[in-house]
Scaffold this motif. Structure first.
Motif, PDB file in Angstrom:
ATOM      1  N   GLU A  29       1.735  11.029  59.255  1.00 21.34           N
ATOM      2  CA  GLU A  29       2.421  12.170  58.644  1.00 21.34           C
ATOM      3  C   GLU A  29       2.411  13.380  59.565  1.00 21.34           C
ATOM      4  O   GLU A  29       3.380  14.149  59.605  1.00 21.34           O
ATOM      5  N   LYS A  30       1.346  13.546  60.295  1.00 18.75           N
ATOM      6  CA  LYS A  30       1.266  14.645  61.256  1.00 18.75           C
ATOM      7  C   LYS A  30       2.336  14.492  62.333  1.00 18.75           C
ATOM      8  O   LYS A  30       3.056  15.448  62.669  1.00 18.75           O
ATOM      9  N   ARG A  31       2.456  13.295  62.885  1.00 19.16           N
ATOM     10  CA  ARG A  31       3.465  13.045  63.925  1.00 19.16           C
ATOM     11  C   ARG A  31       4.880  13.175  63.357  1.00 19.16           C
ATOM     12  O   ARG A  31       5.790  13.664  64.032  1.00 19.16           O
ATOM     13  N   LYS A  32       5.052  12.740  62.123  1.00 21.77           N
ATOM     14  CA  LYS A  32       6.365  12.854  61.486  1.00 21.77           C
ATOM     15  C   LYS A  32       6.773  14.314  61.357  1.00 21.77           C
ATOM     16  O   LYS A  32       7.923  14.692  61.657  1.00 21.77           O
ATOM     17  N   LYS A  33       5.851  15.158  60.937  1.00 26.13           N
ATOM     18  CA  LYS A  33       6.137  16.585  60.792  1.00 26.13           C
ATOM     19  C   LYS A  33       6.480  17.217  62.136  1.00 26.13           C
ATOM     20  O   LYS A  33       7.390  18.058  62.231  1.00 26.13           O
ATOM     21  N   GLU A  34       5.755  16.804  63.176  1.00 27.10           N
ATOM     22  CA  GLU A  34       6.026  17.346  64.516  1.00 27.10           C
ATOM     23  C   GLU A  34       7.435  16.998  64.974  1.00 27.10           C
ATOM     24  O   GLU A  34       8.122  17.829  65.576  1.00 27.10           O
TER      25      GLU A  34
ATOM     26  N   GLN B 185      -8.695  10.211  62.266  1.00 30.64           N
ATOM     27  CA  GLN B 185      -8.005  10.736  61.096  1.00 30.64           C
ATOM     28  C   GLN B 185      -6.598  10.146  61.019  1.00 30.64           C
ATOM     29  O   GLN B 185      -5.982   9.839  62.040  1.00 30.64           O
TER      30      GLN B 185
ATOM     31  N   GLU C 185      -2.711   9.776  61.076  1.00 29.16           N
ATOM     32  CA  GLU C 185      -1.903  10.471  62.083  1.00 29.16           C
ATOM     33  C   GLU C 185      -0.407  10.411  61.817  1.00 29.16           C
ATOM     34  O   GLU C 185       0.358  11.226  62.337  1.00 29.16           O
TER      35      GLU C 185
ATOM     36  N   GLU D  21       9.942  19.139  63.149  1.00 32.08           N
ATOM     37  CA  GLU D  21       9.944  20.499  63.688  1.00 32.08           C
ATOM     38  C   GLU D  21      10.708  20.592  64.999  1.00 32.08           C
ATOM     39  O   GLU D  21      11.212  21.654  65.361  1.00 32.08           O
TER      40      GLU D  21
END
Length: 491
Positions: free
Chosen positions: A424-429, A420, A422, A432
């Protein structure tokens, strides 16, 4: 080919300029100094080196991205930018592990695209792209994105190894697949120094006949044959050759830049490289070698013809030694050396290059230490057998698949197709965690979630230089019933 035809062929080759690719600032110190050369020790010589007439400097990729942030407390992106500022005449190149990029697993295509785009923005010219299994499906994305973002040169790479399924015809077939992907050149990457002069000439002659692209010769000096094979590659039509400055050459590294340039020019080939500049550069790297002597393993400086039997690259051998020392089991080295080719056969004859070299090496050590083959299997070994790294050169025997995977079934698609997106997911993490989520930072974190995060949180410290006196001790190696006493003295 009769005598007249061969002489004409040689004259045509000599009329062709041989491009010199210098690996000192990446593969040279990765092979001999554990990739530990600091950016501050690379920068001072660059402007001088840039005036030598070298075609390309390999300065990035391979293990440098990992080592920079993990051990040296350096930003790998900053290293590339600083080198680019000082190099105006010479291509800058990197070694890219296909879908693995500079890490140790397959990354989704969105990460591949962001990485390649950012690398070009930071000043890289030439991508040398390979896959450990020579599965060209794993090269599609990185080649496509390198061309999309206007890299100056995209080089498709074939990992050379020896096995019943690795024939000259097979290598030509892979080269044709790469040519169809519209790469600019093809590199034969002999990471263990296995290419003999005879086979090199036959292989390059066959490639030259079937593929209308420049072909690059890359080999390590591990077996002691690399310079001889390099010359035979040039005679057979190679237009690019890989070398490393003499202070970081030979052993598990490469043929010396100065020696190769001198020999080729004397034979009538044109390189365009200035020997007087190389001698100045040599003096500089001699000082660097002395400064980093604590990293230099004496075993890595001596040609080892055992590689012709066991096909173990230098880095893989070092890791096995380290594992065995940790387990106080150096007396098992001979058994491990014999187990490596057995595991490799079981796993479908993968070329021994990162990451497959470590997968095979670690599994061989475990098999020997456990006293039972595949009683304990690493996650990486399971993934390799399952097809998560790509298609192995030979089919894996059903009994091995069953023993390692149980009731799981191998996949038959391109591994990255199962991943999948990845980025944008890592960017959001990162956001945070309160860390600046620039593309560069996100990529560091995505590629190396643990050590990358530690670096971004400014928790990493530059490791100290090891003492220049390094005593590894004495141990005994048993190979085929013969005992060999090995003593590693002070460096």
């Amino acid at each position: 080919m009769n005598g007249k035809a061969y002489n004409f062929f040689i004259k045509i080759c000599i009329m062709t300029k041989i491009k010199i690719v210098d690996l000192t600032m990446r593969d040279g110190h990765q092979s001999l100094l554990a990739t530990r050369m600091r950016t501050r020790d690379i920068l001072p010589i660059l402007e001088t080196f840039d005036s030598a007439g070298i075609f390309s400097f390999e300065v990035w990729g391979g293990a440098t991205f990992d080592v920079c942030h993990r051990f040296l407390n350096e930003n790998p992106w900053e290293r590339l930018r600083e080198i680019r500022k000082r190099v105006k005449n010479t291509y800058l190149q990197m070694l890219l592990r296909g879908q693995n990029l500079v890490g140790y697993r397959n990354y989704p295509d969105d990460i591949v695209e962001k990485f390649v785009k950012k690398t070009i923005e930071c000043g890289l010219d030439l991508f040398r792209i390979f896959d450990a299994l020579n599965d060209t499906r794993n090269l599609v994305s990185s080649i496509k994105f390198a061309k999309k973002y206007k890299a100056n040169h995209v080089q498709g790479t074939i990992c050379y190894t020896i096995s019943p399924v690795h024939t000259i015809e097979k290598y030509v077939e892979i080269a044709k697949e790469l040519a169809a992907m519209e790469v600019d050149s093809i590199c034969i990457k002999d990471m263990a120094g296995l290419l003999s002069p005879k086979v090199t000439f036959e292989l390059f002659k066959a490639l030259r006949k079937e593929v209308k692209l420049p072909i690059d010769f890359h080999s390590h000096y591990t077996s002691g044959m690399a310079s001889m094979s390099l010359l035979k590659a040039v005679e057979a039509g190679a237009e690019m050759v890989d070398v490393s400055m003499s202070p970081l050459a030979l052993g598990t590294a490469h043929p010396p830049t100065e020696s190769v340039v001198f020999a080729l020019e004397e034979l009538g080939y044109k390189t365009g490289v200035k020997m007087d500049v190389l001698l100045k550069v040599r003096d500089y790297f001699m000082q660097i070698r002395e400064k980093y002597a604590g990293y230099l393993d004496p075993l890595s400086t001596i040609p080892d013809t055992n590689v012709l039997v066991y096909q173990i690259p230098g880095g893989m051998f070092s890791n096995m030694i380290s594992q065995l020392k940790e387990q106080n089991a150096m007396d098992k080295l001979g058994e491990v050396l014999k187990e490596v080719p057995r595991v490799r056969e079981d796993f479908g004859y993968p070329p021994l290059v990162t990451p497959t070299s470590q997968i095979v090496g670690v599994q061989a050590v475990i098999n020997v230490l456990m006293g039972e083959r595949y009683k304990v299997v690493t996650k990486e070994s399971k993934d390799l057998v399952k097809g998560m790294y790509g298609k192995t050169p030979a089919p894996i025997k059903e009994e091995i698949v069953k023993k390692i995977l149980g009731n799981e079934k191998p996949i038959d698609c391109r591994p990255a197709d199962l991943l999948q997106p990845e980025f944008e997911k890592r960017k959001k993490e990162l956001e945070e965690k309160g860390i600046e989520a620039s593309d560069e930072n996100v990529l560091i974190y995505a590629l190396f979630p643990q050590t990358g995060l530690q670096f971004l949180l400014k928790q990493t410290k530059e490791e100290p230089f090891p003492p220049t006196t390094k005593v590894a001790g004495d141990f005994e190696v048993v190979i085929d019933g013969v005992k060999y006493a090995v003593s590693v003295k002070s460096a």
